[in-house]
Design a protein around this motif. Structure first.
Motif, PDB file in Angstrom:
ATOM      1  N   PRO A  56      -4.706  -2.314   2.856  1.00 17.02           N
ATOM      2  CA  PRO A  56      -4.458  -2.285   1.439  1.00 17.02           C
ATOM      3  C   PRO A  56      -4.884  -3.611   0.595  1.00 17.02           C
ATOM      4  O   PRO A  56      -5.208  -3.890  -0.185  1.00 17.02           O
ATOM      5  CB  PRO A  56      -3.076  -1.981   1.314  1.00 17.02           C
ATOM      6  N   ASN A  71      -2.236  -0.485  -4.768  1.00 13.29           N
ATOM      7  CA  ASN A  71      -3.714  -1.503  -4.625  1.00 13.29           C
ATOM      8  C   ASN A  71      -4.377  -1.472  -5.695  1.00 13.29           C
ATOM      9  O   ASN A  71      -4.782  -2.717  -6.169  1.00 13.29           O
ATOM     10  CB  ASN A  71      -4.485  -0.862  -3.428  1.00 13.29           C
ATOM     11  N   GLY A  93       0.829  -1.032  -0.130  1.00 16.50           N
ATOM     12  CA  GLY A  93       0.150   0.050   0.137  1.00 16.50           C
ATOM     13  C   GLY A  93       0.986   1.335   0.161  1.00 16.50           C
ATOM     14  O   GLY A  93       0.261   2.239  -0.072  1.00 16.50           O
TER      15      GLY A  93
END
Length: 790
Positions: A536, A506, A501
């Motif tokens: 994420p 993502n 993330g």
């Protein structure tokens, strides 16, 4: 007969005297305030300043209207039935004593949990237990101790004094007097000896004296007040030499006309005040035009998910309108007041009230902005649009920020103080010299030195440089909590990145499933469990899975750094690491995996194939020459081989780190002298972000709001990070160059002042021009940096 003053408010007690505890009071109100302070061990209030209070007014029945619910609703910014928060405007706030007593209201009323003073705005923000106390009691308490609030039911701000309007009034008075004094001074200038000069010169001189009185005692009052308060607090502020110059000019001029020695310097005196106020007016207008704070708030980047016709889409919070249906996930901030529609809400209002006990809410209950949902996903309907200043207030709340070193502010204050001392020494030495060589010039030299050598320009360089860069960063989607973060960013030597993330995207990641086929009910529960999480990997997997029906979970819990679990009817599900779900046969150590169990039966795993952010290798290669680089990840070492190929050879790669491990890693290296920048996703990394010297949260339109971070970086600008840090360093150079320019200006001005070639009025014109020139230089220089960034 010697006059006796009230111990509390300082007013004259000749007409009425009340003695209590060997002290004299002018009325029962002041005596009552003293009794309250004595009973609560707060008499040290009087140690901060002699007679600091004000006599309380007759208030019986005055605030009965504060018992009405509709009025309380309008005046409170937070009200959950147990805790209420109200910001009250207190016109009487004027000194350190006021701040001290107003921030200790909890000692006068135990039901008040906290009170914070904003000295500049003259407001106090009071948090109290509404079950045991009330807004009316709080206001009565404030009135009783001499700090009666101004309450306007339409708008609190309508009662506040307009600083610019007050300044304009003073400027008008000074300008009117200056013009008339100049006109009356013409006969003195020409020295023609005509009858009208000799016949009317005394009248003209006394008229000039009369015109100078409102200038000194009204228009120039702020300079005397500021200098007096500074000296009383043991501080030589920048208004001390100005006030001293005004006093010298006025006293010398008055002595001259009283003893008929000359016309004095009333033209210089009134002109000096006029041009000082004119300079202050233009500085305020310039600062207002640049409007750093307003711009930075309006760019505040938090996004929220809006549900429209069953479609979930992220929008910026300042686009929220009344009636919008909003989706709030686990650990997300509620950005606006609203009504709970669906889901089980357990709201943590610690951002607002400081109390961390979550409050359960059911459908139909009101939710307040600033609360954080802690048990899965909920849906709410907005009752109003977002106030950016309120969100910013939460972000900048002192309760959640550590004391981080603010070097340049201290440097500026130190320089200003030393400047003032140096100016006073030079003024007295040069005046002494001219008294012996040419006494007619002595007074002009003394005043000119005090006015021309002013550290105003130095004091302005740092806030204008950092403030303008703050605005520029905001336009480029790099949002900083405050201007001092720029200074901290310029000083870092170590940069730590989270992996998932942060350096991975993502939106572009993919995953494959390996395991037993999930039933329809299991698929629906999986989708809805992921729907409530902001991790994420959860967001990535949620976007990959097919659409399923929306259901309300009986139970949802997220274990940071481990996984999430849910319960729907009698079915339980766990999603996370192999150890979290209890699977001990994981052989996929070279990949990022998420495992699933349903009713304690292992189902399978999703294997993720990370997509790294655009420009990652170039960014790290730019950073490697100046900084120590570290990847600190909670995932396993599956991506080590790929990262070793992508990143510079000296980059440290550390895996399997729990949130607390990251925090301890940063703390240890800080103890070794490292200044650390931490970049994470804002959820698992909250502790590490708070511990670091500067913490930056990466945002992909996800509303994970945390006061732990010092800045939020839009994910699309990740590859520009090196340029932002470089720009921060350039800003510090601009400040230093501003100091150099100001130094040279002061040296040149000082030469002309000491040698008697500079009139005080000319000095008064040049002083604000120097400040404006520094503002212009810093603004142009930072705008040039901004163009390079774009």
């Amino acid at each position: 007969m010697e006059h006796q003053n009230c111990f509390h408010c300082g007013d004259n007690c000749d007409s009425e005297q009340i003695k209590y505890d060997d002290k004299l009071f002018c009325c029962n109100g002041c005596k009552t305030v003293y009794e309250i302070f004595s009973e609560n061990d707060l008499t040290c209030y009087y140690d901060l300043q002699a007679s600091p209070g004000s006599a309380p007014k007759e208030i019986q029945g005055k605030y009965d209207f504060l018992g009405q619910e509709n009025i309380i609703e309008k005046l409170t910014e937070f009200n959950d039935g147990r805790i209420q928060i109200a910001t009250l405007y207190i016109p009487h706030i004027h000194c350190s004593s006021c701040i001290w007593i107003l921030e200790n209201l909890n000692k006068l009323n135990k039901n008040i949990t906290s009170s914070q003073v904003n000295f500049g705005k003259k407001t106090v923000r009071v948090t109290y237990n509404s079950e045991k106390s009330s807004l009316q009691e709080v206001v009565l308490l404030l009135s009783t101790i001499g700090y009666e609030p101004y309450i306007s039911l339409d708008d609190f701000k309508t009662g506040k004094e307009d600083i610019n309007r007050s300044l304009i009034y003073k400027l008008g008075v000074a300008g009117f007097a200056f013009g008339n004094v100049m006109f009356l001074s013409f006969p003195e200038y020409f020295k023609g000896g005509e009858f009208w000069l000799e016949q009317y010169k005394h009248l003209f001189r006394w008229l000039m004296f009369a015109f100078s009185l409102p200038v000194v005692f009204y228009a120039g009052r702020d300079y005397f007040t500021s200098a007096y308060k500074g000296l009383r607090a043991g501080i030589l502020n920048i208004d001390v030499p100005i006030a001293l110059g005004l006093v010298v000019l006025f006293v010398r001029s008055t002595v001259e006309i009283v003893l008929n020695l000359g016309a004095g310097f009333f033209d210089s005196l009134t002109g000096l005040v006029f041009f000082l106020l004119l300079g202050r007016f233009f500085q305020q207008r310039t600062y207002s035009f640049l409007s750093f704070e307003r711009d930075y708030k309006s760019y505040f980047p938090i996004a929220i998910t809006k549900i429209s016709n069953g479609i979930e889409a992220p929008i910026q919070v300042y686009d929220i309108e009344k009636g919008d249906r909003l989706l709030i996930r686990n650990e997300e901030l509620i950005p606006v007041d609203g009504i709970l529609i669906n889901g089980r809400a357990k709201i943590d209002y610690s951002f607002v009230t400081g109390e961390s006990d979550p409050i359960n809410k059911t459908s139909g209950d009101k939710l307040f902005a600033g609360g954080k949902q802690t048990t899965g996903v909920i849906e709410m309907e907005a009752l109003k649009s977002v106030e950016q200043s309120y969100l910013t207030q939460l972000w900048s709340n002192d309760v959640f920020s550590k004391n981080k070193e603010d070097g340049f502010t201290t440097l500026t204050n130190t320089i200003s103080k030393r400047f003032t001392i140096a100016v006073l020494i030079i003024a007295f030495v040069s005046t002494s010299y001219w008294l012996f060589t040419d006494s007619s010039k002595a007074m002009n030299v003394f005043t000119a030195v005090l006015i021309i050598v002013c550290p105003c320009a130095i004091a302005l360089s740092a806030p204008f440089t950092l403030g303008n860069l703050l605005r520029i960063f905001g336009k480029l989607k790099f949002y900083l909590k405050n201007a001092s973060v720029i200074e901290q960013l310029a000083a870092i030597d170590t940069i730590i990145f989270d992996k998932t993330g942060t350096i991975t995207s993502n939106k572009q990641s993919s995953a494959t499933y390996d395991g037993a086929v999930l039933s329809t009910s299991e698929g629906i529960q999986l989708k809805n469990t992921l729907r409530g999480s902001n991790h994420p990997l959860s967001r990535t997997l949620y976007d990959i899975l097919d659409e399923n029906n929306i259901i309300t979970l009986n139970h949802f819990e997220e274990h940071l750094g481990k996984g999430i679990e849910s319960e729907h009817q009698n079915d339980t599900m766990k999603i996370g690491s192999a150890s979290f779900v209890g699977y001990d046969q994981d052989t996929s150590i070279l990949n990022t995996t998420v495992h699933i169990t349903s009713n304690d039966q292992y189902k399978g795993k999703y294997t993720f194939f990370n997509s790294y952010r655009k420009g990652l290798s170039k960014l790290f290669n730019n950073l490697k020459t100046d900084y120590d680089l570290v990847i600190l990840s909670g995932d396993n070492a599956g991506e080590m081989e790929n990262l070793e190929k992508l990143l510079p050879s000296k980059t440290k790669l550390i895996f399997n780190q729990k949130p607390n491990d990251k925090l301890e890693y940063i703390k240890y290296h800080q103890s070794e002298g490292a200044k650390i920048l931490m970049i994470g996703d804002g959820l698992n990394d909250a502790g590490a972000l708070a511990q670091s010297n500067v913490g930056i949260a990466i945002s992909e339109n996800v509303n994970v709001f945390s006061p732990a971070c010092d800045a939020i970086l839009d994910a699309t600008k990740f590859n520009q990070l090196y340029k932002y840090i470089k720009a921060s360093k350039q800003a510090i150079k601009i400040i230093k160059w501003s100091f150099v320019l100001s130094f040279f200006y002061n040296i040149i001005g000082l030469y002309f002042a000491v040698t008697g070639q500079l009139e005080p009025v000319i000095a008064a014109i040049l002083m604000p021009l120097s400040s404006i020139s520094i503002v212009a230089f810093t603004t142009l220089a930072t705008n040039l940096i901004g163009r390079k960034l774009e």
